[in-house]
Design an enzyme around this catalytic site. Structure first.
Site, PDB file in Angstrom:
ATOM      1  N   ARG A   6     -13.046 -26.262  17.579  1.00 58.54           N
ATOM      2  CA  ARG A   6     -13.951 -27.285  17.823  1.00 58.54           C
ATOM      3  C   ARG A   6     -15.359 -27.185  17.204  1.00 58.54           C
ATOM      4  NH1 ARG A   6     -12.682 -26.631  24.362  1.00 58.54           N
ATOM      5  NH2 ARG A   6     -10.546 -27.732  24.155  1.00 58.54           N
TER       6      ARG A   6
ATOM      7  N   ASP B  10     -13.644 -28.963  34.068  1.00 64.27           N
ATOM      8  CA  ASP B  10     -12.270 -28.969  34.622  1.00 64.27           C
ATOM      9  C   ASP B  10     -12.003 -27.879  35.700  1.00 64.27           C
ATOM     10  OD1 ASP B  10     -11.582 -30.685  32.672  1.00 64.27           O
ATOM     11  OD2 ASP B  10     -10.561 -29.433  31.395  1.00 64.27           O
TER      12      ASP B  10
ATOM     13  N   ASP C 253     -15.266 -23.429  39.756  1.00 66.97           N
ATOM     14  CA  ASP C 253     -14.047 -22.947  40.447  1.00 66.97           C
ATOM     15  C   ASP C 253     -13.465 -21.788  39.985  1.00 66.97           C
ATOM     16  OD1 ASP C 253     -13.389 -24.032  37.821  1.00 66.97           O
ATOM     17  OD2 ASP C 253     -11.185 -24.115  38.686  1.00 66.97           O
TER      18      ASP C 253
ATOM     19  N   ASP D  60     -19.499 -26.767  36.490  1.00 70.06           N
ATOM     20  CA  ASP D  60     -18.320 -26.706  35.352  1.00 70.06           C
ATOM     21  C   ASP D  60     -17.518 -28.023  35.559  1.00 70.06           C
ATOM     22  OD1 ASP D  60     -16.066 -25.396  34.152  1.00 70.06           O
ATOM     23  OD2 ASP D  60     -14.993 -25.710  36.085  1.00 70.06           O
TER      24      ASP D  60
ATOM     25  N   THR E 147     -27.880 -17.673  38.947  1.00 68.57           N
ATOM     26  CA  THR E 147     -27.946 -18.819  39.613  1.00 68.57           C
ATOM     27  C   THR E 147     -27.701 -18.845  40.963  1.00 68.57           C
ATOM     28  OG1 THR E 147     -25.582 -19.317  39.178  1.00 68.57           O
ATOM     29  CG2 THR E 147     -27.419 -20.056  37.342  1.00 68.57           C
TER      30      THR E 147
END
Length: 270
Positions: free
Chosen positions: A146, A29, A230, A27, A246
Site C-alpha cells: 500500500r 472494518d 472493535d 475504526d 482517547t
C-alpha cells in the site's frame, strides 16, 4: 502500566460523554462495516448526521480506496465533508475535502522506501510459511503493497467475511506472525491488523500516532477524542488509540456502533 480497559458501549453516560468530547474517531472494518464491505445504509445515515454535529475521523488499516468505497460512497452528499478527517493505512495518510477543487486531497502520506517494502514482504512470506500461516488456497492477493503500509492477509484480500472471522478467533496466529516479523524488521512497526491480517509501516506510526495527529490538527487534547473500535484488547490494532488516552468505546460490530452514534447524536444535538 497495566492493561487499559475501554468503556463498553452500553455502559456509558452519553450525556456526560457528549459534553466533554470535541471529535469522534472510528475504526472501519468490524466497527463501521464488516470486513471490506460498504457501510449498511442505516449506519451510513447515522454517520452522516454525526458529521453535522462534530468533527469525525475514520482511522482504518485499509487503503484509501477502501475508505472511499466503504464510507464515502455510502454517505454521499449527506455528510458535512468539511468535518471529515480520513486516515487510511492506520494514519500513515491523512485526507481532507478540498472544497475549492471539489475533491479529496492527500495532506500527508508517510511512505516506506522500496528497500523497506521488499524486506517486509520477504519477512512476511518466510515467517508465515514457517509458522504454518501461509494458506495454499486464498481469495485474491495475500500481500498488498500500500506504499505507506505492507499488509498480509492470510486468506487473501477478497476472502469471505465468515472465513476471515473463523481463521484466527483468538488472535494467536496474527500475534505469532507479527512478533516473528518484528524480530526481522526492528526499524519498522509490525502489528496485528484485522481478523486475518498483519500490517507493517514506519516505526511509531499507528493509531496512537493518528489520534495524536488528529488532536493537533483540530487544536484539542487527545482525551477530547472519542474513539470507537472493535479490537481494543492489547493485541488489537485499536489498542494504541486506547493507550494514547482517547475516550475509548468498545463495540462488537456495526450493530452496536449505530447505537453509539445515535445516542451521541441525540446528546450532541442538545
Amino acid at each position: 502500566m497495566g492493561e487499559l480497559t475501554p468503556m463498553a458501549w452500553d455502559g456509558i453516560d452519553y450525556g456526560e460523554l457528549a459534553a466533554r468530547i470535541r471529535a469522534v474517531a472510528f475504526d472501519l472494518d468490524g466497527t463501521l462495516a464488516r470486513s471490506k464491505q460498504p457501510m449498511a445504509r442505516p449506519i451510513a445515515g447515522a454517520f452522516a448526521r454525526l458529521t453535522h454535529l462534530i468533527p469525525v475521523a475514520v482511522i482504518s488499516g485499509g487503503r484509501w480506496e477502501l475508505v472511499d468505497s466503504q464510507v464515502l460512497a455510502m454517505v454521499g452528499d449527506a455528510s458535512d465533508r468539511s468535518n471529515l478527517h480520513l486516515m487510511p493505512t492506520s494514519g500513515t495518510q491523512y485526507v481532507r475535502w478540498d472544497a475549492a477543487a471539489g475533491k479529496w486531497h492527500t495532506v500527508f502520506r508517510h511512505e516506506l522506501t522500496p528497500a523497506q517494502r521488499d524486506e517486509a514482504i520477504a519477512s512476511l512470506e518466510r515467517r508465515a510459511r514457517e509458522l504454518g500461516s501461509w494458506e495454499e488456497n486464498t481469495w485474491g492477493e495475500r500481500i498488498e503493497d500500500r506504499g505507506s503500509q505492507i499488509t498480509y492477509s492470510a486468506l487473501g484480500q477478497q476472502a469471505p467475511v465468515d472465513a476471515k472471522e473463523a481463521w484466527d478467533p483468538d488472535g494467536s496466529k496474527r500475534k505469532a506472525l507479527a512478533e516473528a516479523c518484528q524480530r526481522d524488521l526492528p526499524d519498522l512497526s509490525v502489528r496485528a491488523g484485522g481478523s486475518t491480517s498483519v500490517d507493517i509501516s514506519l516505526k511509531g506510526i499507528d493509531k496512537a500516532y493518528a489520534v495524536r495527529k488528529l488532536a493537533s490538527i483540530l487544536g484539542i487534547e487527545v482525551p477530547q477524542i472519542c474513539y470507537i473500535g472493535d479490537r481494543m484488547g492489547p493485541e488489537g490494532n485499536d489498542y494504541p488509540a486506547v493507550q494514547a488516552g482517547t475516550a475509548s468505546i468498545h463495540v462488537n460490530g456495526p450493530e452496536e456502533t449505530i447505537e453509539c452514534i445515535e445516542r451521541l447524536c441525540e446528546h450532541l444535538a442538545k
